[in-house]
Design an enzyme around this catalytic site. Structure first.
Site, PDB file in Angstrom:
ATOM      1  N   HIS A  64      55.911  20.616   9.377  1.00 41.16           N
ATOM      2  CA  HIS A  64      55.418  21.539  10.405  1.00 41.16           C
ATOM      3  C   HIS A  64      56.012  21.301  11.790  1.00 41.16           C
ATOM      4  O   HIS A  64      56.351  20.179  12.154  1.00 41.16           O
ATOM      5  CB  HIS A  64      53.897  21.398  10.522  1.00 41.16           C
ATOM      6  CG  HIS A  64      53.191  21.687   9.231  1.00 41.16           C
ATOM      7  ND1 HIS A  64      51.911  21.264   8.968  1.00 41.16           N
ATOM      8  CD2 HIS A  64      53.589  22.341   8.111  1.00 41.16           C
ATOM      9  CE1 HIS A  64      51.551  21.647   7.756  1.00 41.16           C
ATOM     10  NE2 HIS A  64      52.561  22.310   7.209  1.00 41.16           N
ATOM     11  N   TYR A 134      45.829  11.995  15.142  1.00 42.60           N
ATOM     12  CA  TYR A 134      46.984  12.079  16.036  1.00 42.60           C
ATOM     13  C   TYR A 134      46.683  12.845  17.310  1.00 42.60           C
ATOM     14  O   TYR A 134      45.817  13.705  17.338  1.00 42.60           O
ATOM     15  CB  TYR A 134      48.191  12.686  15.332  1.00 42.60           C
ATOM     16  CG  TYR A 134      47.987  14.005  14.646  1.00 42.60           C
ATOM     17  CD1 TYR A 134      47.224  14.102  13.486  1.00 42.60           C
ATOM     18  CD2 TYR A 134      48.587  15.157  15.122  1.00 42.60           C
ATOM     19  CE1 TYR A 134      47.057  15.312  12.835  1.00 42.60           C
ATOM     20  CE2 TYR A 134      48.434  16.362  14.472  1.00 42.60           C
ATOM     21  CZ  TYR A 134      47.668  16.437  13.331  1.00 42.60           C
ATOM     22  OH  TYR A 134      47.511  17.640  12.676  1.00 42.60           O
TER      23      TYR A 134
HETATM   24  C1  T46 Z   1      47.126  21.939  13.264  1.00 43.07           C
HETATM   25  C2  T46 Z   1      45.862  22.694  13.576  1.00 43.07           C
HETATM   26  C3  T46 Z   1      45.215  23.441  12.610  1.00 43.07           C
HETATM   27  N1  T46 Z   1      44.070  24.109  12.933  1.00 43.07           N
HETATM   28  C4  T46 Z   1      43.392  24.866  11.857  1.00 43.07           C
HETATM   29  C5  T46 Z   1      44.255  25.933  11.207  1.00 43.07           C
HETATM   30  C6  T46 Z   1      43.755  25.973   9.783  1.00 43.07           C
HETATM   31  O1  T46 Z   1      42.655  26.870   9.675  1.00 43.07           O
HETATM   32  C7  T46 Z   1      43.257  24.548   9.519  1.00 43.07           C
HETATM   33  C8  T46 Z   1      44.225  23.717   8.700  1.00 43.07           C
HETATM   34  O2  T46 Z   1      45.484  23.795   9.345  1.00 43.07           O
HETATM   35  P1  T46 Z   1      46.786  23.291   8.601  1.00 43.07           P
HETATM   36  O3  T46 Z   1      46.722  23.685   7.153  1.00 43.07           O
HETATM   37  O4  T46 Z   1      47.981  23.728   9.394  1.00 43.07           O
HETATM   38  O5  T46 Z   1      46.598  21.715   8.697  1.00 43.07           O
HETATM   39  P2  T46 Z   1      47.733  20.627   8.307  1.00 43.07           P
HETATM   40  O6  T46 Z   1      48.423  21.035   7.053  1.00 43.07           O
HETATM   41  O7  T46 Z   1      47.064  19.308   8.364  1.00 43.07           O
HETATM   42  O8  T46 Z   1      48.808  20.740   9.466  1.00 43.07           O
HETATM   43  C9  T46 Z   1      49.053  19.681  10.373  1.00 43.07           C
HETATM   44  O9  T46 Z   1      49.714  18.670   9.672  1.00 43.07           O
HETATM   45  C10 T46 Z   1      51.062  18.437   9.947  1.00 43.07           C
HETATM   46  C11 T46 Z   1      51.486  17.154   9.276  1.00 43.07           C
HETATM   47  C12 T46 Z   1      51.367  18.433  11.398  1.00 43.07           C
HETATM   48  O10 T46 Z   1      52.202  17.685  11.911  1.00 43.07           O
HETATM   49  C13 T46 Z   1      50.700  19.420  12.242  1.00 43.07           C
HETATM   50  O11 T46 Z   1      50.023  18.767  13.303  1.00 43.07           O
HETATM   51  C14 T46 Z   1      49.758  20.297  11.561  1.00 43.07           C
HETATM   52  O12 T46 Z   1      50.521  21.409  11.163  1.00 43.07           O
HETATM   53  O13 T46 Z   1      43.071  23.953  10.814  1.00 43.07           O
HETATM   54  C15 T46 Z   1      43.520  24.089  14.197  1.00 43.07           C
HETATM   55  O14 T46 Z   1      42.495  24.722  14.473  1.00 43.07           O
HETATM   56  N2  T46 Z   1      44.155  23.357  15.164  1.00 43.07           N
HETATM   57  C16 T46 Z   1      45.306  22.653  14.918  1.00 43.07           C
HETATM   58  O15 T46 Z   1      45.832  21.980  15.839  1.00 43.07           O
END
Ligand code: T46
Length: 190
Positions: A64, A134
């Site tokens: 990401h 983080y």
């Molecule tokens: C990143 C983020 C997500 N969200 C919400 C959006 C979605 O409804 C839910 C899950 O998000 P996501 O599937 O993108 O989460 P990860 O897969 O853990 O993503 C993160 O993990 C990888 C390793 C990264 O480096 C980034 O910081 C980030 O993209 O949380 C938020 O409300 N705020 C935020 O800052």
């Protein structure tokens, strides 16, 4: 004790170790102390703190990034469990453009990783119940949220576990390759 900075193969990426005080109860460590980190050359105005829980080994989150002007510096660490954390340099003109490197981050080595702006970031869990915490210096901006494929053959990330039974979000299974991805990162300008 000052913060220990360990350089990496990727330009501007640093591993960080803080002093750990162990005793018969367990341990204590200052995971972030602004003045000590500034003295070590890590001076970012972190404005958001994140945590994710991954319940199984083989969860892969990534790769990401957020497009400029919503780029984020990240200071990442593992509170419980262990991950193989991977970065890809997406900064056009960088001496390490398109290169990747992986780092073992765990509750046992207490290592943190400084992820500069312009890098794609992801990790694969190696244990159950990984609490991943983080800091970022740029707010989450859904319209700028992007990803590149964890298995992009031109990058060639060597993940430590089989890719046959990964646990991934729907979106992480369908990112473009680095060559195909939307990328406005110019080395030296972000
Ligand atoms: C990143 C983020 C997500 N969200 C919400 C959006 C979605 O409804 C839910 C899950 O998000 P996501 O599937 O993108 O989460 P990860 O897969 O853990 O993503 C993160 O993990 C990888 C390793 C990264 O480096 C980034 O910081 C980030 O993209 O949380 C938020 O409300 N705020 C935020 O800052």
């Amino acid at each position: 004790m000052p913060i220990k900075i360990i350089p990496t193969k990727l330009k501007d990426v640093k591993l960080v170790e803080t002093e750990v005080f162990g005793d018969h109860r367990g341990f204590f460590t200052e995971t972030f102390t602004r003045n000590k980190f500034e003295e070590a050359g890590i001076d970012f105005d972190f404005n958001q703190d994140n945590q994710s829980l991954s319940t199984q080994p083989g969860v892969l989150r990534g790769m990401h990034y957020q497009l400029a002007p919503y780029t984020q510096t990240k200071l990442v660490r593992v509170v419980t469990g262990a991950v193989y954390d991977v970065l890809v340099d997406m900064r056009k003109g960088s001496p390490t453009y398109g290169e990747w490197e992986g780092y073992l981050l765990s509750e046992y080595n207490h290592r943190q990783l400084l992820v500069p702006r312009g890098f794609a970031h992801g990790f694969m869990t190696l244990t159950p119940n990984v609490n991943f915490a983080y800091k970022v210096d740029g707010y989450y901006e859904p319209k700028a949220d992007r990803g590149i494929a964890f298995d992009d053959p031109e990058i060639g990330i060597e993940w430590p576990m089989s890719l046959d039974h990964l646990v991934m979000s729907e979106k992480d299974q369908h990112h473009p390759t680095l060559a195909e991805a939307e990328n406005n990162f110019i080395y030296g300008e972000i």
